[in-house]
Each structure stands twice: as structure tokens, then as C-alpha cells.
Design a protein around this motif. Sequence first.
Motif, short mmCIF file in Angstrom:
data_model
loop_
_atom_site.label_atom_id
_atom_site.label_comp_id
_atom_site.label_asym_id
_atom_site.label_seq_id
_atom_site.Cartn_x
_atom_site.Cartn_y
_atom_site.Cartn_z
N SER A 48 0.83 -1.37 0.18
CA SER A 48 0.22 0.37 0.17
C SER A 48 0.83 1.40 0.25
O SER A 48 0.52 2.37 -0.48
CB SER A 48 -1.23 -0.25 1.37
OG SER A 48 -1.76 -0.85 1.01
N ALA A 49 1.77 1.06 0.63
CA ALA A 49 2.87 2.30 0.92
C ALA A 49 3.04 2.48 -0.47
O ALA A 49 4.20 3.69 -1.19
CB ALA A 49 4.13 2.40 1.61
N SER A 52 0.89 4.44 -3.11
CA SER A 52 0.58 5.65 -2.73
C SER A 52 1.91 5.77 -3.68
O SER A 52 1.11 7.35 -3.84
CB SER A 52 0.95 5.96 -1.59
OG SER A 52 0.60 7.16 -1.63
N ARG A 55 1.14 6.27 -7.29
CA ARG A 55 0.09 7.21 -7.34
C ARG A 55 0.60 8.73 -7.79
O ARG A 55 0.21 9.62 -8.85
CB ARG A 55 -0.91 7.30 -6.99
CG ARG A 55 -1.94 6.34 -6.62
CD ARG A 55 -2.72 6.07 -5.78
NE ARG A 55 -4.10 4.42 -5.50
CZ ARG A 55 -4.04 4.61 -4.49
NH1 ARG A 55 -3.39 4.61 -3.03
NH2 ARG A 55 -5.33 2.89 -4.70
N GLU A 56 1.95 9.18 -7.24
CA GLU A 56 2.38 10.70 -7.41
C GLU A 56 2.92 10.71 -8.85
O GLU A 56 2.72 12.21 -8.86
CB GLU A 56 2.82 10.59 -6.50
CG GLU A 56 3.03 10.64 -4.68
CD GLU A 56 2.34 12.30 -4.73
OE1 GLU A 56 2.53 12.62 -4.95
OE2 GLU A 56 1.10 12.01 -3.45
N ARG A 74 -5.80 4.34 -8.83
CA ARG A 74 -6.60 5.97 -8.11
C ARG A 74 -7.78 4.90 -7.97
O ARG A 74 -8.36 5.51 -7.08
CB ARG A 74 -6.72 6.44 -9.50
CG ARG A 74 -5.00 7.15 -9.39
CD ARG A 74 -5.64 8.84 -10.32
NE ARG A 74 -4.58 9.20 -10.33
CZ ARG A 74 -4.22 9.75 -12.10
NH1 ARG A 74 -5.02 9.49 -12.71
NH2 ARG A 74 -3.00 10.87 -11.99
N THR A 77 -8.28 -0.60 -3.81
CA THR A 77 -8.21 -0.43 -2.66
C THR A 77 -7.26 -1.80 -1.94
O THR A 77 -7.09 -1.76 -0.39
CB THR A 77 -9.68 -0.40 -1.90
OG1 THR A 77 -10.13 -1.79 -1.81
CG2 THR A 77 -10.28 0.65 -2.22
N ALA A 79 -3.63 -2.73 -2.94
CA ALA A 79 -2.52 -3.06 -3.69
C ALA A 79 -1.99 -4.45 -4.32
O ALA A 79 -1.79 -4.69 -4.69
CB ALA A 79 -1.64 -2.08 -2.92
N THR A 262 10.27 10.18 -2.59
CA THR A 262 9.33 9.90 -0.58
C THR A 262 10.72 8.53 0.10
O THR A 262 11.05 8.46 -0.94
CB THR A 262 8.03 8.62 -1.10
OG1 THR A 262 7.10 9.85 -1.82
CG2 THR A 262 7.43 8.22 0.44
#
Length: 350
Positions: A48-49, A52, A55-56, A74, A77, A79, A262
Motif C-alpha cells: 500500500s505504501a 501511494s 500514484r504520485e 487510483r 483498495t 495494493a 518519498t
Amino acid sequence: MRRAIRAALVVALAWVIPAGGMSAAETDITYQVLDFADLDGWAEDDHSAALSVFRETCGDMDDPDWRSLCNVARETTDATSFFQLFFRPVLIRDGASGLFTGYFEPELDGSLVQTPRYRYPVYQMPPEAQMQRPWLSRREILMSGVMAGRGLEIAWVDDPVELFFLQIQGSGRIRLPDGRHLRVGYAGANGHEYRSVGQELIQRGTFSAHEVSAQRIKDWVRSNPFAGEELLFTNPSYVFFRNVTEVPADRGPLGAMNRSITTMRSVAVDPAYTPLGAPVWIEKAGRRPLHRLMIAQDTGSAIKGAQRADIFFGTGDAAGRAAGAIKDPGRMVVLMPIQRAYALLPDLIQ
């Protein structure tokens, strides 16, 4: 969600290798499609991390199959299912062994005005450097006076050694006397090939290969100011910056995709082998092994090769110490859209 999945599959299945085939350089590259079970530690990672972070930047990828998968990303739910359903791990080799290093966003002390303490300028790129490639060398830029009186200074800092390493990292933050921060990002370079001052010290016999680190180099330059200045001049590459203070303080610096990167989830790669924005599975060995799904969101002048990667460790001195300790073997596996992955295999090329 189902409509997005159907659209993504249609586009993925329509992807083919260009009619002209693969380039001569690509014929020396080998591709191996793996199973997710072949990725050591895959089941234990926080997908999930990684999603995220994916998606950036996925919306900025050019090809239709990537954009379609971005639309699914997007909405999803789950990942783990997303990555395993739409991607296949591809091990890309070019004959060189895997090498992982680390990088970070440095923080320097500086000022918006020149003072006796803050006297080393952080320059924006002059117009002629954009038009002439290569332009002047590092020595010529700093010693000829070509930059003087032109208003090209973004800020002044108090340490020329830290400024040199800011150029190697490509972005950073400058702490101003009133407590504010100025963030600067890569704007371009003079076009000269990067040359490692660490390798120069090894060749001179000053240090052995296992002794060289960023901190060792900094200490040596400061202890030998005249010889140290000459050492820094052996790297003719010079990096210019731009003000990117619009990036919030709680976000990472801008990477090659002009989006914030990130900590411990973004990695710099060679885009000749790994598409920018692609998920990549890292299996780094060494004293502190790291097996993790990251996103290829940055590049670097020293990051060359299919198995070469630079891991982003964050901002500040602690991140710099951690990044500077990394020079480890391992392997990097790129997650490709399914049809794109299988199209890379030699027996599919006609």
C-alpha cells in the motif's frame, strides 16, 4: 473499478514492440520474466505504501498502457492484488553486477544576501549554458568571473564543500538566518561528464576503496584547503539550481519527474533501462539488507546501467549519514505491464 480494469487490459494487450524492432544497444540486454514468488520478501512488504507513491507520478507516464494502469491504481483498495494482477516482474541485465547506493536531500546554512559568512553562491543557470553543450568547466565557471554581476545568485551558503555535495545530490534545503527554509532543485548542468572525486583520491593513493565516503572526502578537503580546492576542480561537471520553495516542507524534493520523491520508497535509476514511474523491487544485500517495492522516480549522472540504483534516504544530516554508508550489491527487478513484460522476451521478437 471493473470498467477501469477492462480498459487497462485492452490497452495492455494492444501493446507491441515498435515495427523497427529493438535498437543495437538493446540486443546486448537480457530479460527474464519472474514470478512474484521469486521476489524474496515480497509477501512481507507494505504494498500500500508503494502504491501511494506510484500514484504520485503514474499520471505523468506517456504510454497508454501505463496511463490505463494509473487509472486503476487510483481506484483500487487492494495494493497487492493490483501489482500481482497487472504486472510481471522483469529482471533486466546488461552484464554488470548490481550496485545500490544512497542519496539524500542535504540542508545547508545560507542567506539571501551575501555576507562575510555567507559568500559561496548557489547559481541559477545562465542562458548560454543552455545553448552551448558542453559549456565552461567547473574551474572556468568559478575562477573566470563569468558569473559575476549578473544577478544569477539564488542564495549564498557558508561552506563550499557542502555546496559541492549539494550539486552531487541535485537538490537541497538552505536554512536562512530567520529560521525559514529555501528549497532548491536541479535546473541543469554545464554538460561536462561527472567525475568522482572519491575515485580520484583512490587513484592517488590517498585512500583505499573501502575507506572512501562522503564524510571522509569532506574532512580531507577541509583539512587541505588548497589541495582540496584543486581536487574539487577535477570534477568538471557543474550543476545549476532553481528555487522550488513552492514544494511544501513536509514533502520530499522534486525528482526527475518534477514530483516530490518519498523517503525509502523512491529510487533513482537509469531511464535507458527502467521507465521513470515504474515500480521496482529492490533486493539490496550488505550490512543492512533491504527488500522493498519502490518507484523509479529519479535519475542521476552516476546512475548508469540496468542494475544500478540510488535509494532516497530523506532530508538532513541523519539521512546523509545513512545514505553515505550504502554501497551494496543486490538485484533490481522492474514491474512491467503484463504484455509489455512478455514482449521483451527474445522468442516473441520476430
